[in-house]
Scaffold this motif. Sequence first.
Motif, PDB file in Angstrom:
ATOM      1  N   GLU A 320     -13.958  -8.233  63.665  1.00  0.00           N
ATOM      2  CA  GLU A 320     -12.684  -8.820  64.082  1.00  0.00           C
ATOM      3  C   GLU A 320     -11.593  -8.647  63.020  1.00  0.00           C
ATOM      4  N   MET A 324      -7.585 -10.841  66.004  1.00  0.00           N
ATOM      5  CA  MET A 324      -8.375 -11.676  66.895  1.00  0.00           C
ATOM      6  C   MET A 324      -7.444 -12.486  67.773  1.00  0.00           C
ATOM      7  N   GLY A 343     -12.235  -9.979  69.173  1.00  0.00           N
ATOM      8  CA  GLY A 343     -11.989  -9.397  67.860  1.00  0.00           C
ATOM      9  C   GLY A 343     -11.900  -7.890  67.972  1.00  0.00           C
TER      10      GLY A 343
END
Length: 427
Positions: A320, A324, A343
């Motif tokens: 991620e 995100m 992510g």
Amino acid sequence: MLELFNHALRLKADPSRVVVRPFHIAWQSSGKGPSRTERLVREVLEMSPGEARTQLALVLKDFEARHWQTRRVFMTRYDEIEQLLGLDGSQIGDEKRQLIGAYFCHEYSYAAAALMNPSAVPHHDQSGMPEGSLRILMSLRAVGEGHISSVAFREGIITDRNELKLAPEPPFATAADTHGNEEEMPEGPVTVHRHRDSTLSGTVIFPITKAQSNGLEDLRICHFTHDDGSQEWIGTYTAYNGSQIQSELLRTRDWRAFDLVPMTGGAARNKGMALFPRKIGGRYMMLGRQDGENIFLHSSESLTDWEGGETLMTPLYPWELVQMGNCGPPIETDAGWLVLTHGVGAMRKYSIGAALLDLDDPSKVIGRTREPILAAADQDREGYVPNVVYTCGAIKHGDKLFIPYGVADSSVAFAFVPVQSMIDQMV
């Protein structure tokens, strides 16, 4: 190890799914003199009865078998034009009225390019459901001609045995429409209405206003409970006009009329907002992605005005690190608010994870998954935008989470995940 059951069913883009939409020709007009609407109607009225009959027969030959109650749709559209121009329909025969209506409609393949990014809520009608079963309603982002996104719906049933059965799509789809001004494209709040004879699985909501003209994107539906106990379904989505985005609300209490309401404030100028299903501490709460990178928590005294916000979660794990965001409205559990997250990692690969927030103070993060619960792999990698899995909302049913999710911006897949197994993966 996380338990996960992937259902075999897949929904895919389908160019054969077409709908008759109102063709608001006046919205494209410019210049002085009689409007295009007036000129077009006059041309039809000046046709001889025989010519009008011939032209209508050609239209019906091409389209009557492809659409539901085509003649009735044409007559309904004529009625709207009649009201606009102040025509006397009693002096105009049925064939000319149908032909006029046909000139102000067009056929649109609303899911020709892609079907993706679903969200789901419990259906408003649970009558007749056996124990362990839940009727559901999904929204889907359908992408058609011009890469314009609209909102489609599918109804179905899930069970506590990881079963999913979708209601059949009706052979014909219908477009929800506004009862508004034919001469100008609407701006600001607008209400669209589902056709009185159409099911939800056969209903499509298209862009109506200037701000939405290039798409209604990624509806995140929430079943909201107000302080007085009343229920409303509220969805957040991104309106896109080709150069700018803004967040808006879809609101309905009966799934017949849908209010499309722009949000104001600095936070609303970003995409990916998701509403908590009730007030917390006397305020509305929302997740957002203010900077396109981190997840923010917003609170407001108004459903439609959103400012500020505080950083809630930042990229932490390798999958991620690029960015995100949320994957739909928070879901209330005994352990806390369960939030699905997305992510983006190396090679712009999208994955889905989860986090848990404190019930009374959602600014407190109790835990988050170190590894994704869903990631693009094998057949999930190929499509319009490869290496993407993405959802706009899941449903908690019993001890499991039902997750419909988009695959490569091209199709929709389905998974069942035990909630406790997911929480056990959090640190």
